[in-house]
Design a protein around this motif. Sequence first.
Motif, PDB file in Angstrom:
ATOM      1  N   SER A   1      42.165  46.936  23.721  1.00 52.18           N
ATOM      2  CA  SER A   1      41.346  46.455  24.843  1.00 52.18           C
ATOM      3  C   SER A   1      41.482  47.282  26.212  1.00 52.18           C
ATOM      4  O   SER A   1      41.104  47.251  27.195  1.00 52.18           O
ATOM      5  CB  SER A   1      41.828  45.144  25.318  1.00 52.18           C
ATOM      6  OG  SER A   1      42.832  44.824  25.849  1.00 52.18           O
ATOM      7  N   GLN A   2      42.668  48.353  26.094  1.00 49.77           N
ATOM      8  CA  GLN A   2      42.907  49.229  27.298  1.00 49.77           C
ATOM      9  C   GLN A   2      41.849  50.078  27.599  1.00 49.77           C
ATOM     10  O   GLN A   2      41.052  50.400  26.694  1.00 49.77           O
ATOM     11  CB  GLN A   2      44.285  49.996  27.222  1.00 49.77           C
ATOM     12  CG  GLN A   2      45.313  49.030  27.125  1.00 49.77           C
ATOM     13  CD  GLN A   2      45.877  48.509  25.679  1.00 49.77           C
ATOM     14  OE1 GLN A   2      44.921  48.830  24.842  1.00 49.77           O
ATOM     15  NE2 GLN A   2      46.995  47.920  25.677  1.00 49.77           N
ATOM     16  N   PRO A   3      41.647  50.875  28.595  1.00 50.67           N
ATOM     17  CA  PRO A   3      40.681  51.628  29.074  1.00 50.67           C
ATOM     18  C   PRO A   3      40.399  52.762  28.207  1.00 50.67           C
ATOM     19  O   PRO A   3      39.652  53.342  27.616  1.00 50.67           O
ATOM     20  CB  PRO A   3      40.832  51.988  30.624  1.00 50.67           C
ATOM     21  CG  PRO A   3      41.562  50.756  30.994  1.00 50.67           C
ATOM     22  CD  PRO A   3      42.378  50.238  30.121  1.00 50.67           C
ATOM     23  N   ASN A   4      41.871  53.221  27.733  1.00 54.03           N
ATOM     24  CA  ASN A   4      41.882  54.730  27.072  1.00 54.03           C
ATOM     25  C   ASN A   4      41.040  54.456  25.719  1.00 54.03           C
ATOM     26  O   ASN A   4      40.370  55.293  25.124  1.00 54.03           O
ATOM     27  CB  ASN A   4      43.428  54.805  26.437  1.00 54.03           C
ATOM     28  CG  ASN A   4      43.649  56.057  25.766  1.00 54.03           C
ATOM     29  OD1 ASN A   4      42.722  57.230  26.117  1.00 54.03           O
ATOM     30  ND2 ASN A   4      44.444  56.070  24.808  1.00 54.03           N
ATOM     31  N   TYR A   5      41.206  53.378  25.192  1.00 53.32           N
ATOM     32  CA  TYR A   5      40.290  52.959  23.813  1.00 53.32           C
ATOM     33  C   TYR A   5      38.726  52.891  24.165  1.00 53.32           C
ATOM     34  O   TYR A   5      38.135  53.104  23.170  1.00 53.32           O
ATOM     35  CB  TYR A   5      40.887  51.723  23.086  1.00 53.32           C
ATOM     36  CG  TYR A   5      42.442  51.744  22.854  1.00 53.32           C
ATOM     37  CD1 TYR A   5      42.802  52.756  21.542  1.00 53.32           C
ATOM     38  CD2 TYR A   5      43.170  51.163  23.460  1.00 53.32           C
ATOM     39  CE1 TYR A   5      43.952  52.924  21.317  1.00 53.32           C
ATOM     40  CE2 TYR A   5      44.632  51.423  22.827  1.00 53.32           C
ATOM     41  CZ  TYR A   5      44.991  52.041  21.768  1.00 53.32           C
ATOM     42  OH  TYR A   5      46.268  52.111  21.578  1.00 53.32           O
ATOM     43  N   HIS A   6      38.338  52.476  25.040  1.00 55.65           N
ATOM     44  CA  HIS A   6      36.939  52.554  25.484  1.00 55.65           C
ATOM     45  C   HIS A   6      36.336  53.983  25.486  1.00 55.65           C
ATOM     46  O   HIS A   6      35.224  54.156  25.442  1.00 55.65           O
ATOM     47  CB  HIS A   6      36.735  51.806  26.772  1.00 55.65           C
ATOM     48  CG  HIS A   6      37.006  50.016  26.290  1.00 55.65           C
ATOM     49  ND1 HIS A   6      35.922  49.292  26.073  1.00 55.65           N
ATOM     50  CD2 HIS A   6      37.969  49.229  26.646  1.00 55.65           C
ATOM     51  CE1 HIS A   6      36.128  47.979  25.619  1.00 55.65           C
ATOM     52  NE2 HIS A   6      37.479  47.957  26.228  1.00 55.65           N
ATOM     53  N   ILE A   7      37.348  54.854  25.965  1.00 55.52           N
ATOM     54  CA  ILE A   7      36.853  56.194  26.153  1.00 55.52           C
ATOM     55  C   ILE A   7      36.408  56.612  24.433  1.00 55.52           C
ATOM     56  O   ILE A   7      35.562  57.383  24.233  1.00 55.52           O
ATOM     57  CB  ILE A   7      37.957  56.943  26.616  1.00 55.52           C
ATOM     58  CG1 ILE A   7      37.814  56.477  28.219  1.00 55.52           C
ATOM     59  CG2 ILE A   7      37.557  58.502  26.582  1.00 55.52           C
ATOM     60  CD1 ILE A   7      38.967  57.542  28.944  1.00 55.52           C
TER      61      ILE A   7
ATOM     62  N   LEU B   1      42.129  53.726  36.058  1.00 57.38           N
ATOM     63  CA  LEU B   1      40.631  53.543  35.791  1.00 57.38           C
ATOM     64  C   LEU B   1      40.713  52.512  35.079  1.00 57.38           C
ATOM     65  O   LEU B   1      41.335  52.174  34.017  1.00 57.38           O
ATOM     66  CB  LEU B   1      40.206  54.815  34.776  1.00 57.38           C
ATOM     67  CG  LEU B   1      39.997  56.070  35.586  1.00 57.38           C
ATOM     68  CD1 LEU B   1      39.541  57.202  34.578  1.00 57.38           C
ATOM     69  CD2 LEU B   1      39.060  55.880  36.716  1.00 57.38           C
ATOM     70  N   THR B   2      39.790  51.456  35.437  1.00 57.85           N
ATOM     71  CA  THR B   2      39.580  50.080  34.759  1.00 57.85           C
ATOM     72  C   THR B   2      38.606  50.305  33.700  1.00 57.85           C
ATOM     73  O   THR B   2      38.007  51.105  33.521  1.00 57.85           O
ATOM     74  CB  THR B   2      39.266  49.022  35.890  1.00 57.85           C
ATOM     75  OG1 THR B   2      38.067  49.374  36.327  1.00 57.85           O
ATOM     76  CG2 THR B   2      40.350  48.835  36.955  1.00 57.85           C
ATOM     77  N   LYS B   3      38.701  49.168  32.783  1.00 61.21           N
ATOM     78  CA  LYS B   3      37.416  49.184  32.103  1.00 61.21           C
ATOM     79  C   LYS B   3      36.003  49.465  32.313  1.00 61.21           C
ATOM     80  O   LYS B   3      35.130  49.924  31.890  1.00 61.21           O
ATOM     81  CB  LYS B   3      37.862  47.894  30.882  1.00 61.21           C
ATOM     82  CG  LYS B   3      38.930  48.105  30.100  1.00 61.21           C
ATOM     83  CD  LYS B   3      38.825  46.841  29.035  1.00 61.21           C
ATOM     84  CE  LYS B   3      39.196  45.498  29.706  1.00 61.21           C
ATOM     85  NZ  LYS B   3      39.226  44.497  28.716  1.00 61.21           N
ATOM     86  N   ARG B   4      35.914  48.657  33.426  1.00 55.83           N
ATOM     87  CA  ARG B   4      34.577  48.521  34.008  1.00 55.83           C
ATOM     88  C   ARG B   4      34.314  50.102  34.730  1.00 55.83           C
ATOM     89  O   ARG B   4      33.100  50.298  34.455  1.00 55.83           O
ATOM     90  CB  ARG B   4      34.602  47.608  35.362  1.00 55.83           C
ATOM     91  CG  ARG B   4      33.262  47.555  35.801  1.00 55.83           C
ATOM     92  CD  ARG B   4      33.276  46.388  36.958  1.00 55.83           C
ATOM     93  NE  ARG B   4      31.855  45.985  37.472  1.00 55.83           N
ATOM     94  CZ  ARG B   4      31.690  45.169  38.319  1.00 55.83           C
ATOM     95  NH1 ARG B   4      32.671  44.573  38.868  1.00 55.83           N
ATOM     96  NH2 ARG B   4      30.221  45.174  38.990  1.00 55.83           N
ATOM     97  N   LYS B   5      35.181  50.572  35.330  1.00 54.70           N
ATOM     98  CA  LYS B   5      34.902  52.011  35.826  1.00 54.70           C
ATOM     99  C   LYS B   5      34.724  52.878  34.395  1.00 54.70           C
ATOM    100  O   LYS B   5      34.018  53.917  34.598  1.00 54.70           O
ATOM    101  CB  LYS B   5      35.993  52.474  36.340  1.00 54.70           C
ATOM    102  CG  LYS B   5      36.214  52.046  37.753  1.00 54.70           C
ATOM    103  CD  LYS B   5      37.253  52.556  38.605  1.00 54.70           C
ATOM    104  CE  LYS B   5      37.866  52.017  39.930  1.00 54.70           C
ATOM    105  NZ  LYS B   5      38.856  52.495  40.745  1.00 54.70           N
TER     106      LYS B   5
END
Length: 357
Positions: free
Chosen positions: A65-71, A147-151
Motif C-alpha cells: 500500500s506504499q506510494p511507491n507501489y501505486h506508481i 509523496l503520499t498516495k493521494r499525491k
Amino acid sequence: MDGIGNQTTFDDTNYSISAMNKSSMDNNVIYLFINNLYVALFFLLLAIATHIAIIQAVYSRKVLSQPNYHIMVNVAFSNIMLALSLIISTLMVLIKPKTTVVPFIYTLLCKIFVIFPFYWSHVAFILTLVLASVERYKTVIRSISQLTKRKIKNYSILIWVISLCASFPFLFTAYNVQSTCIPFDRLTSFLDIYYVAFIIIFYFIPNLFLIIIYTFIFYRHFHSSTVIINDNESRNDRYIVTRSIITWLIITILFIILTLPWIVTLLLTGITQQNSFQILNYNQNSNSCLRFFLLLAKALLPGNVFISPVIYCIFNPHFRSLFLSCFYYHRRSSQRSIQLSTIAASIASHDQSHSTV
C-alpha cells in the motif's frame, strides 16, 4: 538449331527450378513469420495477465500500500495499453489475407487502437519513470516532504492527461498501408516540428533528468550509508530503499536502451521524408543496413511490456511470491502428499505388525 533448342530448354528448366526454390523459400519465410506472430501474441497476453495481477495485488494487499507501489500501477496500465495496441496490430496482419475488409476500416483501427494508444502509453510510461525518480529522491532526502498516495494518484491522473494531449495528433495522422499501421502517410511542416518537439520533450529531456537525479540519489544514499547504524530496523529500511532504487534504475536503463532504436527511426523518417514502411521497401539492395536497424527497433520496443514484471520478480519478494505462487502451491502440495503417504505407510506397517503378533 538442336544445340540452341537444347540450351533454351536447359535455361528454361533452370529458371523454373530457381522459381520453385524462391517460391519455397518465400513460403518458409511466411510460415516462420506467422508462427512468430502467434508466439508474440502468447507472450503479450501473458504480459497483460502479469500486469493485471500487479494491479490487483497493490489494491488488495496491505504490504503493497506504499506510494511507491501505486506508481507501479501506473506503469502496469501503460504497459497494458502498449500490449493491447501491439496485439491489435498483430491480429490485423494475421487476418488480412483471410478477410476482405474495407481499407477505411483498417485505417480507423490503426488510428484509434494501434498508433494512438501506442504513443499514449509511451509518453505515460516515461513520465511515470520521472515520477518514480522524484518519489525515490524524496525518500532518500528525508528532510523533504514525502509523496503520499493521494499525491501519487493526482500526479498519475496528470500524467495521463499530458500523454493524451501529446499523442492526440496521431488520431488524425495515423494511416494504414497493406495492413501495416504507420504514424503518418506523408510528412508535412507541422509533423516535422511536432516530431522534433516530441523527441526532445518526451525522450531526451526526461532521460537526461532521470540520469541526473539517479546519480544524485545514489551519491546521497550510499554516501550516507557509510555512517554506522546500530538500529536493525533502520538497516532494514535502508536495504528496502536501496532495493527499490535499483529496481527503478534498471527499469529506466532498459527503457532507454529498448526505445533508442525507435527514436532514431523517428529521426530517420524526418531526414528521409519517408515513413518506416517506405524506408523498408525502398531501394532494397542499398538500404539493407537501414532496414535491419528499423526492424531492430520494431523488435526491441515491445520489450518494454515485459521488463517491469521481470525486474519486480527479481528484486521484490512480494511480487516474487505473487508470480511464483502457483509453483509454491504445487511444491507445498507435493510435500503434503509425501508426508501423508509416509504417515499412511507407517500406520499400515504398524497395523501389520500388530496383526502378526
